[in-house]
Design a protein around this motif. Structure first.
Motif, PDB file in Angstrom:
ATOM      1  N   ASP A 134       0.898  -1.296   0.065  1.00  0.00           N
ATOM      2  CA  ASP A 134      -0.288  -0.008   0.105  1.00  0.00           C
ATOM      3  C   ASP A 134       1.028   1.308   0.157  1.00  0.00           C
ATOM      4  O   ASP A 134       0.544   2.222  -0.666  1.00  0.00           O
ATOM      5  CB  ASP A 134      -0.831  -0.042   1.337  1.00  0.00           C
ATOM      6  CG  ASP A 134      -1.971  -1.060   1.092  1.00  0.00           C
ATOM      7  OD1 ASP A 134      -2.220  -1.819   0.185  1.00  0.00           O
ATOM      8  OD2 ASP A 134      -2.615  -1.323   2.349  1.00  0.00           O
ATOM      9  N   ASN A 135       2.003   1.113   0.869  1.00  0.00           N
ATOM     10  CA  ASN A 135       2.996   2.239   0.971  1.00  0.00           C
ATOM     11  C   ASN A 135       3.493   2.801  -0.292  1.00  0.00           C
ATOM     12  O   ASN A 135       3.713   4.060  -0.355  1.00  0.00           O
ATOM     13  CB  ASN A 135       3.836   2.259   2.004  1.00  0.00           C
ATOM     14  CG  ASN A 135       4.834   3.166   2.279  1.00  0.00           C
ATOM     15  OD1 ASN A 135       5.954   3.298   1.802  1.00  0.00           O
ATOM     16  ND2 ASN A 135       4.538   4.238   2.887  1.00  0.00           N
ATOM     17  N   GLN A 136       3.649   1.879  -1.345  1.00  0.00           N
ATOM     18  CA  GLN A 136       4.441   2.282  -2.324  1.00  0.00           C
ATOM     19  C   GLN A 136       3.435   3.276  -3.260  1.00  0.00           C
ATOM     20  O   GLN A 136       4.272   4.203  -4.112  1.00  0.00           O
ATOM     21  CB  GLN A 136       4.800   0.957  -3.285  1.00  0.00           C
ATOM     22  CG  GLN A 136       5.566  -0.008  -2.624  1.00  0.00           C
ATOM     23  CD  GLN A 136       6.660   0.389  -1.820  1.00  0.00           C
ATOM     24  OE1 GLN A 136       7.480   0.947  -2.317  1.00  0.00           O
ATOM     25  NE2 GLN A 136       6.649   0.065  -0.615  1.00  0.00           N
ATOM     26  N   CYS A 144       0.333  10.737   0.111  1.00  0.00           N
ATOM     27  CA  CYS A 144       0.014  11.521   0.989  1.00  0.00           C
ATOM     28  C   CYS A 144       0.892  11.397   2.305  1.00  0.00           C
ATOM     29  O   CYS A 144       0.667  12.278   3.276  1.00  0.00           O
ATOM     30  CB  CYS A 144      -1.503  11.386   1.365  1.00  0.00           C
ATOM     31  SG  CYS A 144      -2.394  12.241   0.027  1.00  0.00           S
ATOM     32  N   HIS A 145       1.697  10.586   2.224  1.00  0.00           N
ATOM     33  CA  HIS A 145       2.721  10.470   3.594  1.00  0.00           C
ATOM     34  C   HIS A 145       4.233  10.944   3.682  1.00  0.00           C
ATOM     35  O   HIS A 145       4.510  11.271   4.449  1.00  0.00           O
ATOM     36  CB  HIS A 145       2.623   8.793   3.860  1.00  0.00           C
ATOM     37  CG  HIS A 145       3.819   8.347   3.290  1.00  0.00           C
ATOM     38  ND1 HIS A 145       3.723   7.636   2.106  1.00  0.00           N
ATOM     39  CD2 HIS A 145       5.140   7.941   3.670  1.00  0.00           C
ATOM     40  CE1 HIS A 145       4.984   7.127   1.662  1.00  0.00           C
ATOM     41  NE2 HIS A 145       5.952   7.287   2.791  1.00  0.00           N
ATOM     42  N   PRO A 146       4.481  11.103   2.291  1.00  0.00           N
ATOM     43  CA  PRO A 146       6.122  11.543   2.494  1.00  0.00           C
ATOM     44  C   PRO A 146       6.590  12.893   3.026  1.00  0.00           C
ATOM     45  O   PRO A 146       7.251  12.803   4.093  1.00  0.00           O
ATOM     46  CB  PRO A 146       6.710  11.848   0.961  1.00  0.00           C
ATOM     47  CG  PRO A 146       5.655  10.688   0.056  1.00  0.00           C
ATOM     48  CD  PRO A 146       4.278  10.905   1.083  1.00  0.00           C
ATOM     49  N   ALA A 164       5.268  11.933   7.272  1.00  0.00           N
ATOM     50  CA  ALA A 164       6.326  11.019   7.619  1.00  0.00           C
ATOM     51  C   ALA A 164       7.898  11.146   7.689  1.00  0.00           C
ATOM     52  O   ALA A 164       8.633  10.752   8.268  1.00  0.00           O
ATOM     53  CB  ALA A 164       5.892   9.578   7.227  1.00  0.00           C
ATOM     54  N   HIS A 165       8.001  11.653   6.205  1.00  0.00           N
ATOM     55  CA  HIS A 165       9.467  12.037   6.026  1.00  0.00           C
ATOM     56  C   HIS A 165      10.295  13.289   6.403  1.00  0.00           C
ATOM     57  O   HIS A 165      11.282  13.659   6.012  1.00  0.00           O
ATOM     58  CB  HIS A 165      10.127  11.344   4.683  1.00  0.00           C
ATOM     59  CG  HIS A 165       9.588  10.149   4.390  1.00  0.00           C
ATOM     60  ND1 HIS A 165      10.138   9.057   5.267  1.00  0.00           N
ATOM     61  CD2 HIS A 165       8.828   9.536   3.309  1.00  0.00           C
ATOM     62  CE1 HIS A 165       9.502   7.898   4.613  1.00  0.00           C
ATOM     63  NE2 HIS A 165       8.723   8.271   3.707  1.00  0.00           N
ATOM     64  N   GLU A 166       9.351  14.058   7.131  1.00  0.00           N
ATOM     65  CA  GLU A 166       9.812  15.487   7.413  1.00  0.00           C
ATOM     66  C   GLU A 166      11.160  15.398   8.160  1.00  0.00           C
ATOM     67  O   GLU A 166      11.914  16.296   7.980  1.00  0.00           O
ATOM     68  CB  GLU A 166       8.632  16.148   8.039  1.00  0.00           C
ATOM     69  CG  GLU A 166       8.949  17.599   8.011  1.00  0.00           C
ATOM     70  CD  GLU A 166       7.895  18.439   8.936  1.00  0.00           C
ATOM     71  OE1 GLU A 166       7.137  17.902   9.523  1.00  0.00           O
ATOM     72  OE2 GLU A 166       7.811  19.637   8.955  1.00  0.00           O
ATOM     73  N   ASP A 180      11.117   5.859   9.084  1.00  0.00           N
ATOM     74  CA  ASP A 180      10.141   6.483   9.221  1.00  0.00           C
ATOM     75  C   ASP A 180       8.910   5.881   8.944  1.00  0.00           C
ATOM     76  O   ASP A 180       7.820   5.633   9.754  1.00  0.00           O
ATOM     77  CB  ASP A 180      10.138   7.872   8.290  1.00  0.00           C
ATOM     78  CG  ASP A 180      11.240   8.788   8.561  1.00  0.00           C
ATOM     79  OD1 ASP A 180      11.686   8.969   9.607  1.00  0.00           O
ATOM     80  OD2 ASP A 180      11.531   9.490   7.595  1.00  0.00           O
ATOM     81  N   ASP A 181       9.105   5.067   7.735  1.00  0.00           N
ATOM     82  CA  ASP A 181       7.776   4.229   7.428  1.00  0.00           C
ATOM     83  C   ASP A 181       7.677   2.889   8.218  1.00  0.00           C
ATOM     84  O   ASP A 181       6.548   2.734   8.638  1.00  0.00           O
ATOM     85  CB  ASP A 181       8.241   3.533   5.911  1.00  0.00           C
ATOM     86  CG  ASP A 181       8.146   4.745   4.980  1.00  0.00           C
ATOM     87  OD1 ASP A 181       7.376   5.544   4.823  1.00  0.00           O
ATOM     88  OD2 ASP A 181       9.262   4.694   4.095  1.00  0.00           O
ATOM     89  N   LEU A 182       8.735   2.489   8.490  1.00  0.00           N
ATOM     90  CA  LEU A 182       8.602   1.066   9.645  1.00  0.00           C
ATOM     91  C   LEU A 182       7.949   1.334  10.632  1.00  0.00           C
ATOM     92  O   LEU A 182       7.039   0.671  11.276  1.00  0.00           O
ATOM     93  CB  LEU A 182      10.166   0.758   9.825  1.00  0.00           C
ATOM     94  CG  LEU A 182      10.135  -0.555  11.066  1.00  0.00           C
ATOM     95  CD1 LEU A 182       9.729  -1.749  10.272  1.00  0.00           C
ATOM     96  CD2 LEU A 182      11.664  -0.479  11.680  1.00  0.00           C
TER      97      LEU A 182
HETATM   98 FE   LIG Z   1       7.540   6.351   2.858  1.00  0.00          FE
END
Ligand SMILES: [Fe+2]
Length: 443
Positions: free
Chosen positions: A209-211, A215-217, A220-222, A376-378
């Protein structure tokens, strides 16, 4: 009591137009059924032919929960066999890779097999000199998987002997593999740099799903990519931009960027982000590369190949390919709440070394167990796996930009933040989960 086995209606009811039932992520029985049905009925990635370039080279891996070995047979073809001795069931090929010569030899009782799996010899053969042995399963040797297809050196298999054909299953999505291979002036890729393995305490579908979750980068990656950019902004004027910053920075692009880059949804759960633009589009050119591509393909085709900058292509069920940066991630299901993530890197044969350097750096920065972005994703996956255990609610929402007209459409291009691709994956999940159950349900 079995809730879902041989109950295709119950399985189909887990996927609504805009919602996915949490059991899809946490239920052990569904996980078992995924292994028996989904991973047996679909075409699953095994490995790359360059991993077994010489006769006798082998690579042991898994397809779903099934131990297999990919091997280069004496006729040069790539074979995929269940990694199980026909005698007592021992895994014949050891973990990892190597060269077995002309035959496999089981380390327990020295039964030997040709590299197509057929039984070659048994010590003290006269003990089996009776007609009944011919009827035994053991006589048939190491069993090959149902079907194998090598597409431009990417090796896929379908465990079940019968089912959907390779071309029918993948449709136009094979264009992403074409583009990645065509980026080599010689039209050839090689696995290079080993593999990074990273255990995740979450369901494998969270990674899939994450791939295409755009709307998350920027959220979550800030903390990782955002910090890298801030550090860079504080550097003295005139400092050359490091490759790492070039790779990190697009992770915190705006919502608008990700909306405009677009998403394409193909058949059977395959799709990709990055149609009009992508996070890989603005890398600095490698000296001499364009020239070698033009020499190989002509100017127009070379520019078309390099101008196709797809972001993440999901090949359902469990790989993601990044053509412009030559990486492949494999999400190996271990249990309902365990996934082994493998990140592979490729060298474009005949291209400048700088491109491989960039590929390897990207993998280290983003996908490695020591990376900052991957963590971040983990954390999000593992917190979701925990949150879904609560009895607070039953459904995961995938409704962003849903339209009732999307059902049955393929090769559709839409807003890059549309969750259509996630919905399409789960419709394919229902289709192949139930294909071998009585009265299978078509998605
Ligand atoms: Fe990510």
């Amino acid at each position: 009591m079995s809730k879902y086995r041989d109950n295709p209606e119950a399985v189909a009811a887990l996927v609504r137009d805009t919602e996915i039932h949490k059991d899809c992520y946490v239920d052990e029985e569904l996980f078992r059924l995924e292994m028996e049905n989904l991973f047996a009925n679909t075409w699953v990635y095994v490995g790359h032919a360059s991993q077994v370039s010489r006769v006798g080279d082998f690579y042991s891996t898994t397809v779903g929960d099934q131990a297999v070995v990919m091997v280069r047979h004496t006729d040069q073809s790539v074979r995929v066999l269940y990694n199980r001795c026909a005698h007592k069931g021992v895994q014949v090929a050891p973990d990892g890779c190597g060269n077995t010569g002309k035959f496999f030899r089981c380390p327990y009782h020295a039964w030997t097999y040709k590299t197509d799996g057929s039984l070659l010899a048994i010590p003290l053969k006269k003990g089996y000199d009776f007609p009944e042995f011919d009827a035994c399963e053991a006589k048939r040797g190491m069993k090959p998987v149902g079907e194998v297809k090598v597409y431009r050196d990417f090796v896929f298999c379908r465990l079940n002997p019968e089912g959907v054909g390779f071309e029918e299953f993948f449709g136009d999505s094979l264009s992403t593999l074409d583009n990645m291979v065509d980026r080599s002036p010689e039209g050839k890729l090689e696995v290079t740099g080993g593999v990074m393995r990273y255990m995740h305490r979450c369901n494998w579908k969270m990674l899939v799903d994450n791939q295409t979750d755009t709307c998350h980068p920027m959220v979550a990656h800030e903390s990782s990519a955002g910090t890298a950019v801030k550090v860079w902004q504080a550097a003295a004027e005139g400092t050359p931009k490091p490759m790492a910053v070039e790779l990190f920075a697009p992770f915190i692009n705006s919502y608008e960027f990700f909306e405009n880059m677009g998403i394409r949804v193909w058949v059977n759960g395959h799709g990709h982000t990055g149609v009009a633009d992508s996070i890989h589009a603005a890398y600095s050119p490698a000296p001499g590369y364009l020239e070698s591509m033009v020499a190989a393909y002509g100017e127009e085709r070379a520019k078309r190949i390099l101008g196709d900058v797809r972001h993440n292509t999901v090949y359902f069920p469990n790989i993601m390919v990044k053509g412009p940066i030559q990486t492949l991630r494999l999400f190996k299901p271990i249990a309902a709440d365990r996934t082994l993530v493998e990140s592979w890197t490729f060298r474009l044969v005949g291209a400048p070394d700088l491109l491989l350097e960039r590929t390897l750096m990207y993998n280290r920065l983003v996908n490695a167990p020591t990376s900052v972005v991957g963590h971040d994703d983990l954390e999000m996956y593992e917190r979701a796996q925990q949150g879904l255990q609560t009895r607070a609610a039953h459904w995961v929402n995938v409704g962003r930009l849903y339209s009732p007209t999307e059902h049955g459409q393929t090769n559709a291009v839409t807003n890059g933040t549309n969750e259509w691709q996630m919905r399409a994956q789960m419709r394919a999940w229902v289709k192949y989960m139930t294909a071998s159950m009585k009265h299978g349900v078509s998605a």
